[in-house]
Design a protein around this motif. Structure first.
Motif, PDB file in Angstrom:
ATOM      1  N   GLU B 205      57.842 101.227  28.804  1.00  0.00           N
ATOM      2  CA  GLU B 205      58.108 102.107  27.675  1.00  0.00           C
ATOM      3  C   GLU B 205      57.020 103.150  27.500  1.00  0.00           C
ATOM      4  O   GLU B 205      57.311 104.322  27.275  1.00  0.00           O
ATOM      5  CB  GLU B 205      58.257 101.294  26.389  1.00  0.00           C
ATOM      6  N   VAL B 206      55.754 102.733  27.624  1.00  0.00           N
ATOM      7  CA  VAL B 206      54.701 103.719  27.385  1.00  0.00           C
ATOM      8  C   VAL B 206      54.578 104.695  28.550  1.00  0.00           C
ATOM      9  O   VAL B 206      54.228 105.850  28.340  1.00  0.00           O
ATOM     10  CB  VAL B 206      53.334 103.070  27.069  1.00  0.00           C
ATOM     11  N   PHE B 207      54.896 104.233  29.760  1.00  0.00           N
ATOM     12  CA  PHE B 207      54.855 105.171  30.894  1.00  0.00           C
ATOM     13  C   PHE B 207      55.860 106.296  30.690  1.00  0.00           C
ATOM     14  O   PHE B 207      55.642 107.431  31.112  1.00  0.00           O
ATOM     15  CB  PHE B 207      55.167 104.452  32.209  1.00  0.00           C
ATOM     16  N   LEU B 208      56.978 105.961  30.025  1.00  0.00           N
ATOM     17  CA  LEU B 208      58.007 106.975  29.802  1.00  0.00           C
ATOM     18  C   LEU B 208      57.575 108.005  28.767  1.00  0.00           C
ATOM     19  O   LEU B 208      58.166 109.076  28.668  1.00  0.00           O
ATOM     20  CB  LEU B 208      59.314 106.306  29.350  1.00  0.00           C
ATOM     21  N   THR B 209      56.524 107.694  27.973  1.00  0.00           N
ATOM     22  CA  THR B 209      56.103 108.655  26.954  1.00  0.00           C
ATOM     23  C   THR B 209      55.184 109.740  27.512  1.00  0.00           C
ATOM     24  O   THR B 209      54.867 110.689  26.818  1.00  0.00           O
ATOM     25  CB  THR B 209      55.345 107.959  25.797  1.00  0.00           C
ATOM     26  N   VAL B 210      54.729 109.569  28.757  1.00  0.00           N
ATOM     27  CA  VAL B 210      53.833 110.582  29.331  1.00  0.00           C
ATOM     28  C   VAL B 210      54.618 111.889  29.506  1.00  0.00           C
ATOM     29  O   VAL B 210      55.695 111.887  30.100  1.00  0.00           O
ATOM     30  CB  VAL B 210      53.288 110.109  30.688  1.00  0.00           C
ATOM     31  N   PRO B 211      54.089 112.994  28.979  1.00  0.00           N
ATOM     32  CA  PRO B 211      54.814 114.266  29.075  1.00  0.00           C
ATOM     33  C   PRO B 211      55.081 114.647  30.534  1.00  0.00           C
ATOM     34  O   PRO B 211      54.186 114.563  31.372  1.00  0.00           O
ATOM     35  CB  PRO B 211      53.853 115.275  28.442  1.00  0.00           C
ATOM     36  N   THR B 212      56.294 115.047  30.810  1.00  0.00           N
ATOM     37  CA  THR B 212      56.667 115.440  32.171  1.00  0.00           C
ATOM     38  C   THR B 212      55.778 116.579  32.664  1.00  0.00           C
ATOM     39  O   THR B 212      55.438 116.657  33.839  1.00  0.00           O
ATOM     40  CB  THR B 212      58.131 115.920  32.178  1.00  0.00           C
ATOM     41  N   THR B 237      47.992 106.533  29.118  1.00  0.00           N
ATOM     42  CA  THR B 237      48.566 105.430  28.349  1.00  0.00           C
ATOM     43  C   THR B 237      47.613 104.249  28.242  1.00  0.00           C
ATOM     44  O   THR B 237      48.028 103.161  27.861  1.00  0.00           O
ATOM     45  CB  THR B 237      49.859 104.942  29.024  1.00  0.00           C
ATOM     46  N   ARG B 238      46.329 104.466  28.557  1.00  0.00           N
ATOM     47  CA  ARG B 238      45.418 103.333  28.717  1.00  0.00           C
ATOM     48  C   ARG B 238      45.441 102.359  27.540  1.00  0.00           C
ATOM     49  O   ARG B 238      45.629 101.166  27.710  1.00  0.00           O
ATOM     50  CB  ARG B 238      43.986 103.834  28.945  1.00  0.00           C
ATOM     51  N   SER B 239      45.307 102.910  26.321  1.00  0.00           N
ATOM     52  CA  SER B 239      45.200 102.004  25.170  1.00  0.00           C
ATOM     53  C   SER B 239      46.469 101.183  24.994  1.00  0.00           C
ATOM     54  O   SER B 239      46.418  99.995  24.696  1.00  0.00           O
ATOM     55  CB  SER B 239      44.882 102.799  23.911  1.00  0.00           C
ATOM     56  N   ALA B 240      47.618 101.819  25.209  1.00  0.00           N
ATOM     57  CA  ALA B 240      48.872 101.079  25.029  1.00  0.00           C
ATOM     58  C   ALA B 240      49.056 100.035  26.119  1.00  0.00           C
ATOM     59  O   ALA B 240      49.603  98.967  25.871  1.00  0.00           O
ATOM     60  CB  ALA B 240      50.053 102.039  25.019  1.00  0.00           C
ATOM     61  N   VAL B 241      48.581 100.354  27.327  1.00  0.00           N
ATOM     62  CA  VAL B 241      48.675  99.375  28.408  1.00  0.00           C
ATOM     63  C   VAL B 241      47.829  98.146  28.069  1.00  0.00           C
ATOM     64  O   VAL B 241      48.271  96.998  28.214  1.00  0.00           O
ATOM     65  CB  VAL B 241      48.242  99.997  29.745  1.00  0.00           C
ATOM     66  N   ILE B 242      46.619  98.399  27.559  1.00  0.00           N
ATOM     67  CA  ILE B 242      45.783  97.270  27.136  1.00  0.00           C
ATOM     68  C   ILE B 242      46.484  96.503  26.017  1.00  0.00           C
ATOM     69  O   ILE B 242      46.485  95.275  25.984  1.00  0.00           O
ATOM     70  CB  ILE B 242      44.394  97.770  26.677  1.00  0.00           C
ATOM     71  N   GLY B 243      47.122  97.242  25.101  1.00  0.00           N
ATOM     72  CA  GLY B 243      47.880  96.598  24.027  1.00  0.00           C
ATOM     73  C   GLY B 243      48.952  95.678  24.589  1.00  0.00           C
ATOM     74  O   GLY B 243      49.108  94.540  24.130  1.00  0.00           O
ATOM     75  N   GLY B 244      49.672  96.155  25.589  1.00  0.00           N
ATOM     76  CA  GLY B 244      50.724  95.344  26.198  1.00  0.00           C
ATOM     77  C   GLY B 244      50.157  94.100  26.851  1.00  0.00           C
ATOM     78  O   GLY B 244      50.723  93.008  26.742  1.00  0.00           O
ATOM     79  N   VAL B 245      49.001  94.254  27.509  1.00  0.00           N
ATOM     80  CA  VAL B 245      48.356  93.111  28.152  1.00  0.00           C
ATOM     81  C   VAL B 245      47.949  92.073  27.109  1.00  0.00           C
ATOM     82  O   VAL B 245      48.169  90.872  27.286  1.00  0.00           O
ATOM     83  CB  VAL B 245      47.130  93.575  28.971  1.00  0.00           C
ATOM     84  N   PHE B 246      47.411  92.545  25.998  1.00  0.00           N
ATOM     85  CA  PHE B 246      47.003  91.614  24.943  1.00  0.00           C
ATOM     86  C   PHE B 246      48.218  90.926  24.309  1.00  0.00           C
ATOM     87  O   PHE B 246      48.146  89.762  23.915  1.00  0.00           O
ATOM     88  CB  PHE B 246      46.171  92.334  23.874  1.00  0.00           C
ATOM     89  N   LEU B 247      49.320  91.669  24.207  1.00  0.00           N
ATOM     90  CA  LEU B 247      50.550  91.075  23.691  1.00  0.00           C
ATOM     91  C   LEU B 247      50.962  89.904  24.583  1.00  0.00           C
ATOM     92  O   LEU B 247      51.318  88.822  24.104  1.00  0.00           O
ATOM     93  CB  LEU B 247      51.649  92.139  23.687  1.00  0.00           C
TER      94      LEU B 247
END
Lengths: 286, 332
Positions: B205-212, B237-247
Motif C-alpha cells: 500500500e505505501v509503495f503505491l503512494t510514491v508519486p509516479t 516510504t521508509r517510516s511507513a515501511v518500518i511501521g509495517g514491520v513493527f505491526l
C-alpha cells in the motif's frame, strides 16, 4: 572508458534481474504456504467429514461422535458478540467520524482503537477473566461472548469511521440545510450511504472471531455436553479443535481436522463475501 | 376579511410555536444522540485502559512477591510457588525475531513484485491470495504446524542443521539439538508465515503512494527497476515501511495458538533454537486453567501484563511511523 561503463552497466542489469527474480520467488514463497496449508486442511478435513458431525455431541476418547455442541456454542457466542459489539462499534465509529474528527480526544481514541485492533487476543481474554469470570466465580458463555465482542468492537469502529469519512460532506450539508436534525441525518442518510462498508466490517469481525481460540480457553472454557445456558461453561469450535488436536487419540484428531475444515471454509467464504461487497460497492460508486 | 386574516395569523403563530417546539425536541434528541455516541467512544478508551489496569491488578500478587526478580528469574515451579518470567520472555523475543528475519525480506519481495514486477492482470489475484493467508485462523496454522511441518522439521531440517551448522563456531550452539521438530525455530518459521501477509500488504500500500513523477524521473535518468525501488521508493516510504514491520512484530509477539502447538511448552532456557521452549502467550494458554494457586494465576496474569505493555509500545511505534507518511502525503 566505454569498457568500464559497459561493465558497470552489465553489473547493474544483473543486480536488477537478480532482485526482480528474487521478488517473484518471494511471491511464490508466500503462495506456496497458502496452498500447502489449505491443501492439508482440506485433505484431512474432507477425509474426516461424516454424517454425524453436525448432529452428535463431542465424544469421550475412543468413541464416535460429532461437533454439534461446539458448533452451537460457537454460533451462540459469535452471534451474542456481534449483537453486543456492533452497536457499540458503530456508535463509537460515528463519534470519531462525525463529532470528534479533528479533536485531540478523537485522535486519541482512534489511535488506541488501532492498537486494540492488533493487540494480542489472549490479553483481552485475561481482561474479561478478571472482570467477569473471577468475580462471578465460574466460567461462562457470556464471558466468552464478551471477550469476542472486545475483538469485534475495534474492527467495527475502524470500518465505520473510515466509511463515514468517505461520505461526501455535500450530502451532510444538503440534509442539514433541510432542517433535519443531526441524529436523523446520521441514521437515515449517512448510515445508508456507508452501509455496505459497515456490513463488510461486521463480516470481517465475524471471520476473525470464528477462529479465535486463545481468549476462550479461560472465559467460556469448554463443555462436553449440549448446553444452551450462557451462564455455564460453553463449548466452542476452536477450543474443541485445540483440545482434540493436542490429544493422542486418533478419533479426536480426526474430529479436530473436520472442525478445522469447517472453520476454514466458513472464514474463507466470509472474507470472499466481504471482498465482493466492497468491490461491487466500489464499482457502483465510480 | 378581518376574521379571515386573524385566523391565518393564528394558524401561523401555531405553526411557529409548533416549529419552535420541534426545534427544542430536535435539539434534545441531538443532544442525546451525541451523548450516546460519545459514550461509546469513551468505552473504547476505557476498554484499553481497563485491560491494562485489570492485568496490573491481577498480577499485583506476583509483582509484589517477586519484585523485579520476576523479570530475571528462570524458575517456574508450581509446587513451590516460585515463578519467574525470563524463559517465556526469552522465547517470545527469540521466536518473534526469527519470524521477522524471515518475514521482512520476503514481504519486501512480495510488495516489490506486486507493485513493480508483476503484469497488472496478476497483481489483483496474487495480492488477494496473500491476504487470504492473513484470514486463516491461527489454530489452523497450529494444526498444520504440528501435524505436517513439525515432522518435516524433525526428520529432515534438524539433522541437516546439526550436520552442517552444528559445529560452526559461535552460531553452532544455536543449531544443535535433538530431532524433535518442535522448538523455537519451528515456531519462528510458522510465525513468519503468519505475519508475511500483514507486512507485505502495508508495504504494498505505501509503495503505491510514491508519486509516479518521482519514479519516472529516476527511470528517465537510466535507473533500473531495482535502483528505483531501492533508491527512490524505499527512502520515500521508509517510516511507513518500518511501521509495517513493527505491526508485524506486534502480531508475532502476541500470537498464541500457532506457537502453543509447535513450541513444546518447556520451561527451560537453552541456547539452541532446536530445543522446545515457551512463550508468554503460550504459557498463559497452556497453564491458565490449570493454575491451582492464587500466586500461580497471578504470575500468569503478570505475564499477560508484560506482553500487553510490550505489544502496546511496539504497536504505538508502528502507528506513529505509519502516520508520519500519511501526514507527509497530506502536506503536499
Amino acid at each position: 572508458m566505454s569498457a568500464v561503463a559497459d561493465r558497470l552497466y552489465r553489473r547493474r542489469s544483473v543486480v536488477n534481474a537478480f532482485n526482480l527474480v528474487a521478488s517473484g520467488l518471494c511471491a511464490a514463497f508466500g503462495l506456496f504456504w497458502l496452498v500447502w496449508i489449505l491443501w492439508t486442511t482440506f485433505r484431512h478435513g474432507i477425509a474426516a467429514m461424516k454424517p454425524g458431525l453436525f448432529t452428535q455431541m463431542t465424544p469421550p476418547p475412543g468413541s464416535e461422535g460429532g461437533l454439534a455442541n461446539a458448533l452451537f456454542g460457537s454460533l451462540v457466542m459469535s452471534v451474542a458478540a456481534i449483537v453486543i459489539g456492533t452497536p457499540i462499534g458503530v456508535a463509537a465509529g460515528t463519534y470519531l467520524a462525525e463529532f470528534a474528527k479533528k479533536k485531540a480526544i478523537g485522535e486519541t481514541i482512534r489511535f488506541l482503537n488501532d492498537i486494540l485492533l492488533s493487540a494480542p487476543s489472549i490479553v483481552l481474554g485475561l481482561f474479561i477473566y478478571t472482570l467477569v469470570v473471577a468475580p462471578s466465580g465460574h466460567f461462562s458463555g457470556w464471558a466468552g461472548a464478551l471477550t469476542l465482542a472486545m475483538i469485534v468492537i475495534p474492527v467495527v469502529v475502524r470500518t465505520t469511521d473510515e466509511m463515514l469519512q468517505l461520505v461526501p460532506s455535500t450530502m451532510r450539508e444538503a440534509a442539514l440545510s433541510l432542517g433535519i436534525p443531526q441524529w436523523k441525518v446520521t441514521l437515515q442518510v449517512l448510515y445508508r450511504s456507508a452501509l455496505p462498508g459497515i456490513v463488510t466490517g461486521i463480516l470481517l469481525a465475524l471471520a476473525r472471531i470464528s477462529g479465535e481460540t486463545a481468549p476462550l480457553l479461560f472465559t467460556a472454557l469448554n463443555n462436553q455436553y449440549w448446553s444452551h445456558d450462557m451462564n455455564a461453561p460453553m463449548a466452542s469450535m476452536p477450543v474443541v479443535i485445540f483440545q482434540y488436536a493436542m490429544s493422542p487419540y486418533e478419533s479426536w484428531q480426526s474430529l479436530a481436522w473436520a472442525g478445522a475444515f469447517v472453520v476454514t471454509v466458513f472464514v474463507l467464504l466470509l472474507s470472499i463475501l466481504s471482498r465482493a461487497i466492497l468491490l461491487r460497492n466500489k464499482v457502483s460508486h465510480d | 376579511m378581518a376574521a379571515n386574516s386573524s385566523a391565518i395569523t393564528a394558524s401561523m403563530t401555531a405553526a411557529v410555536v409548533d416549529a419552535s417546539r420541534r426545534d427544542v425536541r430536535d435539539a434534545r434528541a441531538d443532544g442525546i444522540f451525541r451523548w450516546i455516541v460519545a459514550a461509546a467512544g469513551m468505552l473504547v478508551l476505557a476498554a484499553l485502559v481497563g485491560t491494562a489496569l485489570s492485568m496490573l491488578w491481577g498480577g499485583r500478587e506476583a509483582f509484589g512477591t517477586f519484585g523485579f526478580g520476576f523479570l530475571f528469574s528462570t524458575e517456574w515451579d508450581a509446587v513451590n510457588h516460585k515463578f519467574g518470567a525470563l524463559v517465556p520472555i526469552y522465547g517470545t523475543i527469540v521466536t518473534a525475531l526469527i519470524a521477522m528475519l524471515i518475514a521482512v525480506p520476503v514481504s519486501f519481495g512480495i510488495a516489490l513484485f506486486l507493485t513493480e514486477v508483476a503484469p497488472s492482470w496478476l497483481r489483483g489475484p496474487v495480492s488477494a491470495a496473500i491476504e487470504l493467508l492473513a484470514g486463516i485462523p491461527s489454530i489452523i496454522y497450529g494444526m498444520w504446524g504440528l501435524f505436517v511441518f513439525v515432522p518435516i522439521m524433525g526428520e529432515y531440517v534438524t539433522p541437516w542443521l546439526n550436520d552442517h551448522l552444528g559445529h560452526w563456531p559461535l552460531i553452532g550452539a544455536l543449531f544443535t539439538g535433538p530431532p524433535l521438530g518442535i522448538g523455537m525455530l519451528t515456531a519462528g518459521i510458522v510465525l513468519a508465515i503468519m505475519v508475511i501477509p500483514f507486512i507485505s500488504s502495508v508495504m504494498r500500500e505505501v509503495f503505491l503512494t510514491v508519486p509516479t513523477r518521482l519514479k519516472e524521473s529516476a527511470y528517465a535518468l537510466g535507473s533500473t527497476t531495482w535502483e528505483v525501488v531501492w533508491d527512490i521508493v524505499l527512502p520515500y516510504t521508509r517510516s511507513a515501511v518500518i511501521g509495517g514491520v513493527f505491526l508485524g512484530l506486534g502480531r508475532a509477539l502476541g500470537e498464541t495458538m500457532a506457537v502453543t502447538f509447535v513450541l513444546g511448552n518447556a520451561h527451560r532456557l537453552s541456547a539452541s533454537l532446536l530445543e522446545p521452549g515457551n512463550s508468554i502467550a503460550a504459557t498463559i494458554a497452556n497453564e491458565f486453567t490449570e493454575a491451582d494457586s492464587e500466586i500461580y494465576r497471578s504470575s500468569l496474569i503478570a505475564l499477560g501484563f508484560l506482553l500487553f505493555v510490550v505489544t502496546f509500545i511496539v504497536l504505538a511505534v508502528a502507528k506513529l511511523m505509519l502516520r508520519r507518511l500519511s501526514r507527509q502525503e497530506g502536506t503536499k
